[in-house]
Motif scaffolding. Structure first.
Motif, PDB file in Angstrom:
ATOM      1  N   UNK A 264       0.899 -33.794 -23.241  1.00 54.84           N
ATOM      2  CA  UNK A 264       1.403 -32.885 -24.261  1.00 54.84           C
ATOM      3  C   UNK A 264       0.722 -31.521 -24.153  1.00 54.84           C
ATOM      4  N   UNK A 265      -0.598 -31.547 -23.863  1.00 60.31           N
ATOM      5  CA  UNK A 265      -1.324 -30.281 -23.691  1.00 60.31           C
ATOM      6  C   UNK A 265      -0.778 -29.507 -22.493  1.00 60.31           C
ATOM      7  N   UNK A 266      -0.488 -30.233 -21.426  1.00 59.36           N
ATOM      8  CA  UNK A 266       0.101 -29.584 -20.247  1.00 59.36           C
ATOM      9  C   UNK A 266       1.463 -28.973 -20.591  1.00 59.36           C
ATOM     10  N   UNK A 267       2.233 -29.718 -21.421  1.00 64.34           N
ATOM     11  CA  UNK A 267       3.555 -29.207 -21.803  1.00 64.34           C
ATOM     12  C   UNK A 267       3.424 -27.921 -22.616  1.00 64.34           C
ATOM     13  N   UNK A 268       2.454 -27.917 -23.595  1.00 61.58           N
ATOM     14  CA  UNK A 268       2.228 -26.700 -24.389  1.00 61.58           C
ATOM     15  C   UNK A 268       1.813 -25.536 -23.496  1.00 61.58           C
ATOM     16  N   UNK A 269       0.931 -25.822 -22.543  1.00 63.99           N
ATOM     17  CA  UNK A 269       0.480 -24.771 -21.626  1.00 63.99           C
ATOM     18  C   UNK A 269       1.637 -24.234 -20.798  1.00 63.99           C
ATOM     19  N   UNK A 270       2.486 -25.141 -20.311  1.00 68.04           N
ATOM     20  CA  UNK A 270       3.658 -24.702 -19.542  1.00 68.04           C
ATOM     21  C   UNK A 270       4.609 -23.882 -20.408  1.00 68.04           C
TER      22      UNK A 270
END
Length: 423
Positions: A264-270
């Protein structure tokens, strides 16, 4: 291995050639070789063993010692055995080291040992090994699966050993059996097993000592109490194993949750990176529009560039025509002055009779001036034409200036727009 045909020449007690066809015995698995002492019964076994391995049954005499002392010197000692195995039918022929008469002259020469092995199939002989003795012996061992020593132990009982066996004491009989059947291998095996048993006995005693020490350390009286203690520990171990399994499952769930959080953190960063990229693209889009406007204005300026260049050419042509007009007017003025001068001199001709020759020259010069006057008239005509061209050029120049004024106005508007965009 089943013998089929044996041929002996000058071998053992046989001075000539002796042949034995074992096929005449039929398919009987057992047969008896009978005869008085010294008749050559053991020689048959020696011949079979020699043909196969190049050694006798008792291995007490070398192969070259098996030549018959009464044989004809021209007859070579030779043994040939045809035998049958599961893999097929074979024939081997051996000649030991011996002396034979020279082919030429008197005396003897050394005959080296030879061996030839053939495979027989469908009345066809195929040479397998020749003439090396060691290679033939190696091939026989591969075919029979037995070495010479093993063949003697399994297939033959040397003469004299059986009588010694009957008359010997038990210890001596054991030694004879050991010699006949090479049982020292089993004795060695027995000794090895005995040593291993002693080692295992010592290990068992050491384990017993450790067990007693463990019983004393845990204050237990016997093995049953130790077993009960072990069973209790095993139950505790099972409980702990279940707890461990539950903890591992909880750990897996936590790891899965952590993995989802990381994803989820990766998705927010993307998503943030995508928004930043979108803003950059929008800014670039505005810049592209500004550059597109500048490009359109530059294209319009390029379209009027030929008109501006043509105006400059017309302006240069006008200036050139004006310069030419001024030069022509100056020539006219000079010619008029010269003509006035000539007229004055002409009036003075009566007074200058003495200088007739000079006047003639002056006349000639006047004629030349007249030609110049004609040239001047031509120049004036050309000047009139040039004036007309100048007027036309001025008209065209006025039109070009109007277009140039319009182009300058467009250029000023483009520059004003560009300054506005920069601001």
């Amino acid at each position: 291995m089943r013998p089929i045909f044996l041929r002996m020449a000058a071998f053992g007690p046989f001075g000539g050639v002796e042949e034995i066809d074992f096929t005449t015995l039929g398919d009987n698995p057992l047969f008896l070789i009978n005869g008085p002492t010294g008749s050559g019964k053991s020689t048959i076994l020696d011949a079979i063993c020699f043909a196969l391995y190049g050694e006798t049954t008792g291995n007490e005499r070398e192969a070259k010692e098996m030549r018959c002392d009464h044989a004809d010197p021209a007859t070579l000692t030779e043994v040939s055995l045809t035998f049958e195995l599961a893999s097929g039918c074979y024939r081997i022929t051996r000649i030991p080291d011996q002396h034979r008469p020279k082919a030429r002259g008197e005396g003897f020469t050394e005959q080296k040992a030879r061996a030839e092995l053939y495979k027989l199939e469908d009345s066809k002989e195929t040479l397998i090994v020749a003439p090396k003795v060691t290679e033939a012996t190696t091939e026989i061992i591969n075919l029979t699966g037995l070495s010479a020593e093993q063949f003697r132990q399994v297939m033959v009982l040397p003469q004299g050993k059986f009588r010694d066996l009957l008359l010997a004491k038990s210890e001596e009989r054991e030694a004879i059996f050991q010699q006949l059947f090479q049982t020292h291998v089993y004795s060695s095996l027995q000794n090895t097993l005995r040593d291993q048993a002693n080692v295992l006995s010592g290990q068992i005693k050491a384990v017993q000592v450790q067990q007693n020490a463990l019983l004393e350390a845990h204050e237990l009286d016997n093995h049953e109490q130790l077993l009960a203690e072990m069973l209790a520990l095993q139950e505790q171990l099972k409980v702990q194993a279940q707890k461990k399994q539950q903890a591992e499952e909880n750990l897996k769930q936590v790891q899965a949750t952590q993995q989802q959080a990381l994803q989820l953190s990766k998705d927010f960063l993307q998503q943030a990176q995508a928004n930043t990229h979108l803003i950059e693209l929008q800014a670039k889009n505005a810049e592209v529009e500004r550059q597109k406007t500048r490009l359109d204005k530059a294209k319009k300026a390029r379209e009027i560039a030929p008109l501006f260049q043509e105006t400059q050419k017309q302006k240069m042509a006008l200036e050139k025509a004006q310069n030419l007009t001024r030069a022509s007017q100056q020539d006219v003025k000079n010619a008029e002055k010269l003509l006035q001068t000539l007229e004055a001199e002409k009036q003075q001709l009566p007074e200058k009779q003495k200088t007739l020759e000079q006047l003639n020259a002056t006349v000639l010069e006047l004629h030349s001036y007249r030609q110049r006057s004609q040239q001047l008239q031509t120049a004036q005509y050309n000047l009139q034409l040039a004036d007309k061209d100048a007027i036309a050029s001025q008209t065209m120049l006025a039109k070009q200036q109007q277009k140039l004024t319009a182009a300058k106005k467009l250029l000023q508007e483009a520059e004003a727009t560009q300054q506005t965009q920069k601001i």
